[in-house]
Design a protein around this motif. Structure first.
Motif, PDB file in Angstrom:
ATOM      1  N   VAL A  55       0.843  -1.187   0.000  1.00 22.80           N
ATOM      2  CA  VAL A  55       0.000   0.000   0.000  1.00 22.80           C
ATOM      3  C   VAL A  55       0.879   1.238   0.000  1.00 22.80           C
ATOM      4  O   VAL A  55       1.829   1.351   0.782  1.00 22.80           O
ATOM      5  N   TYR A  56       0.540   2.188  -0.899  1.00 20.00           N
ATOM      6  CA  TYR A  56       1.245   3.460  -0.998  1.00 20.00           C
ATOM      7  C   TYR A  56       0.230   4.576  -0.785  1.00 20.00           C
ATOM      8  O   TYR A  56      -0.917   4.482  -1.217  1.00 20.00           O
ATOM      9  N   LYS A  57       0.658   5.658  -0.094  1.00 21.05           N
ATOM     10  CA  LYS A  57      -0.233   6.780   0.197  1.00 21.05           C
ATOM     11  C   LYS A  57       0.365   8.063  -0.373  1.00 21.05           C
ATOM     12  O   LYS A  57       1.560   8.316  -0.234  1.00 21.05           O
ATOM     13  N   SER A  58      -0.514   8.873  -0.978  1.00 23.43           N
ATOM     14  CA  SER A  58      -0.074  10.151  -1.510  1.00 23.43           C
ATOM     15  C   SER A  58      -0.236  11.226  -0.439  1.00 23.43           C
ATOM     16  O   SER A  58      -0.870  11.008   0.590  1.00 23.43           O
ATOM     17  N   VAL A  59       0.325  12.399  -0.717  1.00 22.96           N
ATOM     18  CA  VAL A  59       0.228  13.520   0.208  1.00 22.96           C
ATOM     19  C   VAL A  59      -1.235  13.954   0.351  1.00 22.96           C
ATOM     20  O   VAL A  59      -1.678  14.359   1.420  1.00 22.96           O
ATOM     21  N   GLY A  60      -2.003  13.834  -0.718  1.00 15.54           N
ATOM     22  CA  GLY A  60      -3.408  14.246  -0.718  1.00 15.54           C
ATOM     23  C   GLY A  60      -4.346  13.246  -0.064  1.00 15.54           C
ATOM     24  O   GLY A  60      -5.536  13.504   0.072  1.00 15.54           O
ATOM     25  N   GLY A  61      -3.862  12.073   0.346  1.00 14.55           N
ATOM     26  CA  GLY A  61      -4.695  11.092   1.022  1.00 14.55           C
ATOM     27  C   GLY A  61      -5.201   9.974   0.133  1.00 14.55           C
ATOM     28  O   GLY A  61      -6.019   9.173   0.569  1.00 14.55           O
ATOM     29  N   SER A  62      -4.740   9.895  -1.095  1.00 13.82           N
ATOM     30  CA  SER A  62      -5.135   8.798  -1.978  1.00 13.82           C
ATOM     31  C   SER A  62      -4.226   7.603  -1.733  1.00 13.82           C
ATOM     32  O   SER A  62      -3.072   7.747  -1.332  1.00 13.82           O
ATOM     33  N   TYR A  63      -4.770   6.429  -2.013  1.00 12.15           N
ATOM     34  CA  TYR A  63      -4.017   5.206  -1.797  1.00 12.15           C
ATOM     35  C   TYR A  63      -3.884   4.428  -3.097  1.00 12.15           C
ATOM     36  O   TYR A  63      -4.800   4.411  -3.921  1.00 12.15           O
ATOM     37  N   VAL A  64      -2.742   3.742  -3.252  1.00 12.08           N
ATOM     38  CA  VAL A  64      -2.514   2.826  -4.355  1.00 12.08           C
ATOM     39  C   VAL A  64      -2.202   1.482  -3.719  1.00 12.08           C
ATOM     40  O   VAL A  64      -1.340   1.389  -2.835  1.00 12.08           O
TER      41      VAL A  64
END
Length: 177
Positions: A55-64
């Motif tokens: 799981v990866y998280k962006s600064v904006g709160g989205s997840y991949v």
């Protein structure tokens, strides 16, 4: 070609997935460690589950999320749970009907039952040869299995207790526990 040792944690990644992972790392997403399962719910109680995901998280709160998604039908699981619960209720009703009494759950009644059970001088013989064949004629094999599971005694002892109490599972379990 080298063989993979048994029990090894091996992950096979396709070319497209490998490229996507490299691009994700370049965008500045942070990997989140410690997540063991990710689920996505869709209309109609359809659930997609990913075990051991990356799981990866962006600064904006989205997840991949990377991993193998498996369909987990919640309706099917709920029906299985209800069927199991109904089966347990049937067993409880059968045990209550087999005793032929209404169950009094007052503390006085429970204490009286325990005293009566401890005062009984009719006990199953403790010495038993487990190698000899168990006589199960006239007894339900499922009842014997339940008694063995509940009391952790041999199948022969369970059959004797069930026969002694004329098929009454509740009293047989009480005697053996």
């Amino acid at each position: 070609m080298a063989t993979i040792p048994e029990g090894a944690n091996v992950q096979i990644i396709s070319k497209n997935e490998k490229k996507a992972r490299e691009l994700i790392k370049k965008t500045g997403l942070k990997q989140i460690k410690g997540i063991t399962r990710v689920t996505f719910k869709q209309r109609g109680n359809l659930i997609y589950a990913i075990d051991a995901p990356e799981v990866y998280k962006s600064v904006g709160g989205s997840y991949v999320v990377f991993g193998e998604a498996k369909v987990d039908d919640l309706n099917k699981r709920m029906m299985e749970a209800q069927a199991q619960q109904a089966q347990q209720q049937e067993l409880a009703k059968a045990a209550a009907a087999a005793s032929g009494e209404t169950v009094d759950k007052s503390p006085e009644a429970i204490t009286a039952d325990l005293e009566a059970a401890s005062l009984q001088d009719n006990k199953i013989e403790e010495v038993e040869d487990d190698d000899e064949a168990v006589d199960e004629t006239g007894l339900d094999a499922k009842d014997i299995d339940i008694i063995v599971e509940q009391t952790q005694v041999s199948r022969g002892k369970a059959a004797k207790a069930l026969r002694k109490h004329k098929g009454d599972m509740v009293n047989a379990i009480m005697e053996l526990s």
